[in-house]
Design a protein around this motif. Structure first.
Motif, PDB file in Angstrom:
ATOM      1  N   ASP A 138      11.432 -20.355 -11.165  1.00  0.00           N
ATOM      2  CA  ASP A 138      11.052 -21.772 -11.201  1.00  0.00           C
ATOM      3  C   ASP A 138      10.604 -22.239 -12.592  1.00  0.00           C
ATOM      4  O   ASP A 138       9.956 -23.271 -12.725  1.00  0.00           O
ATOM      5  CB  ASP A 138      10.036 -22.119 -10.109  1.00  0.00           C
ATOM      6  CG  ASP A 138       8.810 -21.232 -10.145  1.00  0.00           C
ATOM      7  OD1 ASP A 138       8.505 -20.708 -11.225  1.00  0.00           O
ATOM      8  OD2 ASP A 138       8.172 -21.067  -9.096  1.00  0.00           O
ATOM      9  N   HIS A 187      11.637 -11.161 -12.092  1.00  0.00           N
ATOM     10  CA  HIS A 187      10.508 -11.713 -11.330  1.00  0.00           C
ATOM     11  C   HIS A 187      10.900 -12.058  -9.888  1.00  0.00           C
ATOM     12  O   HIS A 187      10.219 -11.668  -8.934  1.00  0.00           O
ATOM     13  CB  HIS A 187      10.025 -12.960 -12.090  1.00  0.00           C
ATOM     14  CG  HIS A 187       9.064 -13.804 -11.341  1.00  0.00           C
ATOM     15  ND1 HIS A 187       7.734 -13.490 -11.237  1.00  0.00           N
ATOM     16  CD2 HIS A 187       9.244 -14.955 -10.647  1.00  0.00           C
ATOM     17  CE1 HIS A 187       7.133 -14.415 -10.516  1.00  0.00           C
ATOM     18  NE2 HIS A 187       8.021 -15.323 -10.149  1.00  0.00           N
ATOM     19  N   ASP A 215      12.628 -16.100  -5.701  1.00  0.00           N
ATOM     20  CA  ASP A 215      11.429 -16.822  -6.159  1.00  0.00           C
ATOM     21  C   ASP A 215      11.165 -18.023  -5.244  1.00  0.00           C
ATOM     22  O   ASP A 215      10.019 -18.333  -4.937  1.00  0.00           O
ATOM     23  CB  ASP A 215      11.609 -17.279  -7.612  1.00  0.00           C
ATOM     24  CG  ASP A 215      10.271 -17.550  -8.310  1.00  0.00           C
ATOM     25  OD1 ASP A 215       9.233 -17.078  -7.817  1.00  0.00           O
ATOM     26  OD2 ASP A 215      10.274 -18.247  -9.333  1.00  0.00           O
ATOM     27  N   HIS A 241       3.341 -12.704  -5.476  1.00  0.00           N
ATOM     28  CA  HIS A 241       3.346 -12.881  -6.927  1.00  0.00           C
ATOM     29  C   HIS A 241       2.314 -11.974  -7.588  1.00  0.00           C
ATOM     30  O   HIS A 241       2.538 -11.474  -8.689  1.00  0.00           O
ATOM     31  CB  HIS A 241       3.087 -14.347  -7.293  1.00  0.00           C
ATOM     32  CG  HIS A 241       4.343 -15.157  -7.355  1.00  0.00           C
ATOM     33  ND1 HIS A 241       5.102 -15.427  -6.250  1.00  0.00           N
ATOM     34  CD2 HIS A 241       4.997 -15.731  -8.407  1.00  0.00           C
ATOM     35  CE1 HIS A 241       6.160 -16.143  -6.605  1.00  0.00           C
ATOM     36  NE2 HIS A 241       6.126 -16.327  -7.917  1.00  0.00           N
TER      37      HIS A 241
HETATM   38 ZN   LIG Z   1       7.550 -17.188  -9.204  1.00  0.00          ZN
END
Ligand SMILES: [Zn+2]
Length: 332
Positions: free
Chosen positions: A118, A261, A165, A244
């Protein structure tokens, strides 16, 4: 009074083959700047220069991206220019431009070349300092331009990281709800709603859809909406929970075993559902979605951790930040 004022992007444009139309897109949004500087990676510029050269740039600056140290090289090149920065590239390019522009209080627009997280519209930049990823608070971009023809060239694993994500917003909202129920924290219903809706917007897609305009638009707009929800919340709470914290703990304490990620948070979400939340209906839906979209396969390819490693990672995650999540309910 009782209303919130929310900062929103002044320009969102999604289209196919619009990389050579940046000038007219800015003009049609009534965005005029004395100068315009493109910041991108050299190899990306080589690939897309014919399209990019259809626009007027006062300067083109190449960056490597992702490294905090590079900011000190970029700042002198742009600080005296009365210009808007156009950041064209993946998350690492966007993050360094976000940081530099914020330090100099310059306007910037992001033109992502991939949708792996993001970063396209968020107030956090992740940059590497001494081989470890750190978060920096940054200004939001003035606008985001999504060229579907460019996004279509991204490797499959990057797209799936973006999907990871986004889908883990569900986990973050679960954690925020828990924190309001048992830790007395305030919630923000609008931020939660947007975050969850953004995740659900990709829920019905399959692996065969990954390179379609429909999926890429949904993913891009979902990641944008995630950024907006964080902006409304005034923190990353709406899109960043226990999953996260596990991912950031991997980046911080096990950088040699860190990977994308979006894949790390997706792995952590599934393991947290399996081992901590133990909500069978949710777990079944998550596993089914991961299988259908292709996340299951890409996680086993890229993530070196086994299910049983989750418990070992929790104490590290708890050190990452003081944020109440389902991890706080685990008896270690
Ligand atoms: Zn993230």
């Amino acid at each position: 009074m009782y209303y919130n004022n929310i900062q929103t992007p002044v320009l969102i444009k999604t289209g196919k083959n619009i990389l050579n139309d940046l000038d007219s897109i800015l003009a049609s949004a009534h965005l005029y700047f004395p100068h315009k500087i493109l910041v991108t990676q050299e190899n990306l510029y080589e690939t897309y220069h014919e399209k990019l050269d259809g626009n007027h740039f006062d300067n083109v600056i190449f960056c490597r991206g992702g490294e905090f140290a590079e900011a000190s090289e970029l700042i002198p090149q742009v600080q005296d220019a009365d210009a808007v920065l156009i950041a064209f590239g993946g998350g690492s390019v966007l993050d360094i431009v976000k940081y530099v522009a914020s330090r100099l209080n310059m306007a910037f627009i992001t033109v992502p070349s991939a949708l792996s997280n993001d970063a396209i519209y968020s107030s956090v930049a992740r940059l590497t300092v001494n081989r470890k990823k750190k978060s920096f608070n940054v200004q939001l971009p003035l606008g985001v331009i999504l060229d579907l023809a460019v996004l279509k060239t991204a490797p499959r694993a990057l797209l799936l990281a973006g999907a990871g994500d986004l889908i883990t917003n569900i986990s973050a909202v679960e954690d925020w709800t828990l924190a309001t129920e048992i830790n007395g924290e305030t919630s923000n219903g609008l931020a939660m709603m947007l975050s969850k809706q953004a995740a659900l917007s990709i829920w019905n897609f399959s692996a065969n859809d990954l390179y379609t305009d429909n999926f890429l638009s949904a993913l891009g707009h979902g990641l944008l909406t995630s950024g907006l929800s964080m902006n409304i919340a005034g923190s990353t709470r709406a899109c960043s929970g226990s999953e996260h914290m596990i991912s950031h703990a991997i980046d911080e304490y096990f950088p040699d075993k860190a990977t994308m990620h979006g894949l790390q948070v997706a792995w952590a979400f599934r393991e947290i559902e399996r081992q901590i939340r133990k909500n069978d209906d949710m777990l079944e839906m998550v596993e089914e979605f991961y299988d259908r979209i292709g996340l299951t396969a890409v996680i086993s390819e890229y993530i070196p951790w086994k299910s049983e490693d989750l418990m070992m990672l929790i104490p590290y995650a708890l050190k990452i930040r003081k944020r109440f999540t389902v991890l706080n309910t685990v008896k270690l």
